[in-house]
Design a protein around this motif. Structure first.
Motif, PDB file in Angstrom:
ATOM      1  N   ILE A 231     -42.165   3.218  20.435  1.00 57.72           N
ATOM      2  CA  ILE A 231     -42.032   3.997  19.211  1.00 57.72           C
ATOM      3  C   ILE A 231     -40.568   4.015  18.805  1.00 57.72           C
ATOM      4  O   ILE A 231     -39.699   3.585  19.572  1.00 57.72           O
ATOM      5  N   GLN A 232     -40.279   4.552  17.644  1.00 58.23           N
ATOM      6  CA  GLN A 232     -38.955   4.403  17.051  1.00 58.23           C
ATOM      7  C   GLN A 232     -37.836   4.965  17.918  1.00 58.23           C
ATOM      8  O   GLN A 232     -36.772   4.369  18.030  1.00 58.23           O
ATOM      9  N   HIS A 233     -38.023   6.096  18.573  1.00 55.57           N
ATOM     10  CA  HIS A 233     -36.928   6.772  19.264  1.00 55.57           C
ATOM     11  C   HIS A 233     -37.032   6.685  20.795  1.00 55.57           C
ATOM     12  O   HIS A 233     -36.385   7.453  21.494  1.00 55.57           O
ATOM     13  N   LEU A 234     -37.821   5.752  21.294  1.00 54.61           N
ATOM     14  CA  LEU A 234     -38.016   5.624  22.738  1.00 54.61           C
ATOM     15  C   LEU A 234     -37.837   4.172  23.140  1.00 54.61           C
ATOM     16  O   LEU A 234     -38.414   3.270  22.518  1.00 54.61           O
ATOM     17  N   MET A 235     -37.030   3.929  24.184  1.00 54.73           N
ATOM     18  CA  MET A 235     -36.741   2.572  24.628  1.00 54.73           C
ATOM     19  C   MET A 235     -36.815   2.480  26.148  1.00 54.73           C
ATOM     20  O   MET A 235     -36.339   3.371  26.859  1.00 54.73           O
ATOM     21  N   PHE A 236     -37.410   1.390  26.650  1.00 54.97           N
ATOM     22  CA  PHE A 236     -37.440   1.085  28.077  1.00 54.97           C
ATOM     23  C   PHE A 236     -36.841  -0.307  28.287  1.00 54.97           C
ATOM     24  O   PHE A 236     -37.122  -1.221  27.492  1.00 54.97           O
ATOM     25  N   ILE A 261     -34.105   1.300  32.885  1.00 56.98           N
ATOM     26  CA  ILE A 261     -33.478   2.249  31.953  1.00 56.98           C
ATOM     27  C   ILE A 261     -34.525   2.816  31.016  1.00 56.98           C
ATOM     28  O   ILE A 261     -35.414   2.098  30.542  1.00 56.98           O
ATOM     29  N   ALA A 262     -34.421   4.112  30.743  1.00 55.99           N
ATOM     30  CA  ALA A 262     -35.236   4.768  29.720  1.00 55.99           C
ATOM     31  C   ALA A 262     -34.310   5.580  28.823  1.00 55.99           C
ATOM     32  O   ALA A 262     -33.410   6.275  29.311  1.00 55.99           O
ATOM     33  N   GLU A 263     -34.496   5.489  27.510  1.00 58.60           N
ATOM     34  CA  GLU A 263     -33.670   6.225  26.545  1.00 58.60           C
ATOM     35  C   GLU A 263     -34.578   6.878  25.510  1.00 58.60           C
ATOM     36  O   GLU A 263     -35.459   6.235  24.946  1.00 58.60           O
ATOM     37  N   TRP A 264     -34.315   8.164  25.254  1.00 56.69           N
ATOM     38  CA  TRP A 264     -35.084   8.937  24.274  1.00 56.69           C
ATOM     39  C   TRP A 264     -34.119   9.628  23.327  1.00 56.69           C
ATOM     40  O   TRP A 264     -33.171  10.294  23.751  1.00 56.69           O
ATOM     41  N   LYS A 265     -34.350   9.469  22.023  1.00 56.51           N
ATOM     42  CA  LYS A 265     -33.532  10.111  20.995  1.00 56.51           C
ATOM     43  C   LYS A 265     -34.429  11.014  20.153  1.00 56.51           C
ATOM     44  O   LYS A 265     -34.932  10.588  19.098  1.00 56.51           O
ATOM     45  N   PRO A 266     -34.621  12.259  20.589  1.00 55.14           N
ATOM     46  CA  PRO A 266     -35.497  13.158  19.836  1.00 55.14           C
ATOM     47  C   PRO A 266     -34.951  13.541  18.466  1.00 55.14           C
ATOM     48  O   PRO A 266     -35.704  13.989  17.594  1.00 55.14           O
ATOM     49  N   LEU A 270     -29.062  14.199  19.405  1.00 60.26           N
ATOM     50  CA  LEU A 270     -29.338  14.332  20.834  1.00 60.26           C
ATOM     51  C   LEU A 270     -29.891  13.027  21.400  1.00 60.26           C
ATOM     52  O   LEU A 270     -30.813  12.433  20.832  1.00 60.26           O
ATOM     53  N   THR A 271     -29.320  12.598  22.537  1.00 56.80           N
ATOM     54  CA  THR A 271     -29.803  11.420  23.261  1.00 56.80           C
ATOM     55  C   THR A 271     -29.906  11.762  24.739  1.00 56.80           C
ATOM     56  O   THR A 271     -28.983  12.345  25.311  1.00 56.80           O
ATOM     57  N   ILE A 272     -31.025  11.397  25.346  1.00 54.31           N
ATOM     58  CA  ILE A 272     -31.234  11.581  26.782  1.00 54.31           C
ATOM     59  C   ILE A 272     -31.606  10.220  27.366  1.00 54.31           C
ATOM     60  O   ILE A 272     -32.499   9.536  26.844  1.00 54.31           O
TER      61      ILE A 272
END
Length: 403
Positions: A231-236, A261-266, A270-272
């Motif tokens: 989805i747009q704001h989730l990357m693996f 690596i996992a990246e989430w931008k809600p 904010l980035t986690i």
């Protein structure tokens, strides 16, 4: 008194001069090569468009207030802000980039204490291996487009493993994590990259080795990257490396390294992100590698088991005001058998800690940073004045400009 005819001539001449001046100052979008009347029209040279070259530079200056105050003024087990209790340049570079629909290239020269720290593994025995000049060459590669989204690049370029960049300006935290400091910042080789679907991309690598331009053995290393954005704001992302990292005279030990690596931008502010690394390295036949005060040595052993290394990271970046951002990193690094980090101590390199950075961002080019870093090791491996300590605490002030 000027006649009406003389005045009109002066105005006409002045307008012609202005037109010529404007034409000289106007940017040229194309250059026409002079036609040869002896050639048929089909063979006449066409308009040649100028290359879209972008010139940029980056300067990252810092002051590292190391609470351990080591006598050597060198920070241990890091490549960032390595000089303690003094002002210095972490990284500065000047680069030129070009990218068209058919080809691309980047050439960047560099200087700084992180450069000196990162190139200690380069060989110094080859007569024509360029081991001295490559230290000041951040990237030097060219690439061609092979298909709709497929590119082939060859030369020296940034390594593909890890979440954090060598360019501190691009990271939430000023320093790099222990895991990132011990994977390749750069490699020399060839990479094939492209997209499998709109949500899945790949890279395939053939390299000289694990952060070397000058190869130290006769083997070629390699690896790959798979990146999935469901989805747009989730990357693996899954990065790998495989290759023999021992010099030719030493028995072969193949290293297998995996980085997840996992990246989430809600939201936009904010980035986690998190990462987990696991590495395995084969022992040399039935020989066991041990570390003595005089250096590494092999003794007879009964096991062909792999040595192992693990690392975990968590990042949080939050821009709470338009010009202010906070970044935090929590990390754990475990290399008990000293597969990558060699300490010569009983428990090897088993270290964890946290780092926080407060950023002032007046615009996209300027970044002022205040960083506090805390790390604690199982063994006293960090220099503290004339002795050693389990603790490593640093406060770093930095200013960087990137254009």
């Amino acid at each position: 008194m000027k006649t009406e005819e003389e005045a009109e001539k002066e105005v006409h001449v002045e307008n012609e001069e202005k037109s010529e001046s404007a034409a000289k100052g106007a940017p040229k979008t194309a250059a026409k090569v002079k036609e040869n009347p002896a050639l048929p029209q089909a063979f006449q040279p066409a308009y040649v468009a100028p290359l879209p070259i972008k010139i940029g530079f980056f300067v990252d200056s810092y002051y590292n207030a190391d609470f351990n105050r080591p006598n050597s003024k060198e920070a241990a087990y890091t490549t960032q802000a390595t000089r303690t209790n003094e002002f210095n340049i972490n990284l500065a570079y000047l680069d030129a980039q070009v990218e068209t629909e058919k080809f691309r290239a980047r050439f960047a020269v560099q200087f700084g204490t992180s450069v000196a720290a990162n190139y200690v593994g380069e060989g110094t025995t080859g007569k024509t291996s360029n081991e001295f000049s490559v230290r000041n060459m951040q990237e030097a590669y060219g690439g061609i487009k092979l298909g709709k989204s497929t590119w082939l690049d060859m030369g020296i370029y940034f390594g593909h493993i890890g979440y954090e960049s060598w360019i501190s300006h691009d990271n939430f935290v000023y320093t790099r994590s222990l895991a990132l400091d011990n994977v390749p910042y750069y490699v020399s080789g060839a990479r094939l990259s492209g997209r499998i679907t709109n949500k899945l991309s790949y890279q395939l690598h053939l390299d000289n080795g694990y952060q070397v331009v000058t190869d130290n053995n006769k083997d070629v290393s390699g690896g790959f990257r798979l990146e999935w954005t469901p989805i747009q704001h989730l990357m693996f992302r899954w990065n790998t490396f495989m290759g023999n990292e021992q010099p030719t005279p030493i028995p072969k030990e193949v290293r297998y390294y995996n980085n997840f690596i996992a990246e989430w931008k809600p939201s936009d502010t904010l980035t986690i992100a998190s990462s987990f690394d696991v590495g395995y390295q084969k022992r040399a036949d039935d020989m066991k590698l041990i570390y003595l005060s005089s250096g590494p040595a092999y003794i007879e052993g009964n096991s062909k088991a792999y040595r192992q290394q693990y690392a975990g990271n968590l990042w949080i970046g939050y821009r709470f005001l338009p010009e202010w951002r906070i970044g935090a990193r929590f990390e754990r690094y475990a290399d008990r058998e000293q597969m990558i980090v060699q300490t010569g101590t009983k428990h090897g390199f088993q270290t964890g800690g946290g780092t926080a950075t407060l950023d002032y961002i007046p615009n996209d080019a300027v970044l002022v940073r205040f960083t506090y870093q805390y790390r604690h090791s199982m063994d006293p491996v960090y220099p503290r004045e004339a002795a050693s300590s389990k603790l490593d605490r640093q406060f770093i002030f930095s200013l960087s400009i990137k254009i």
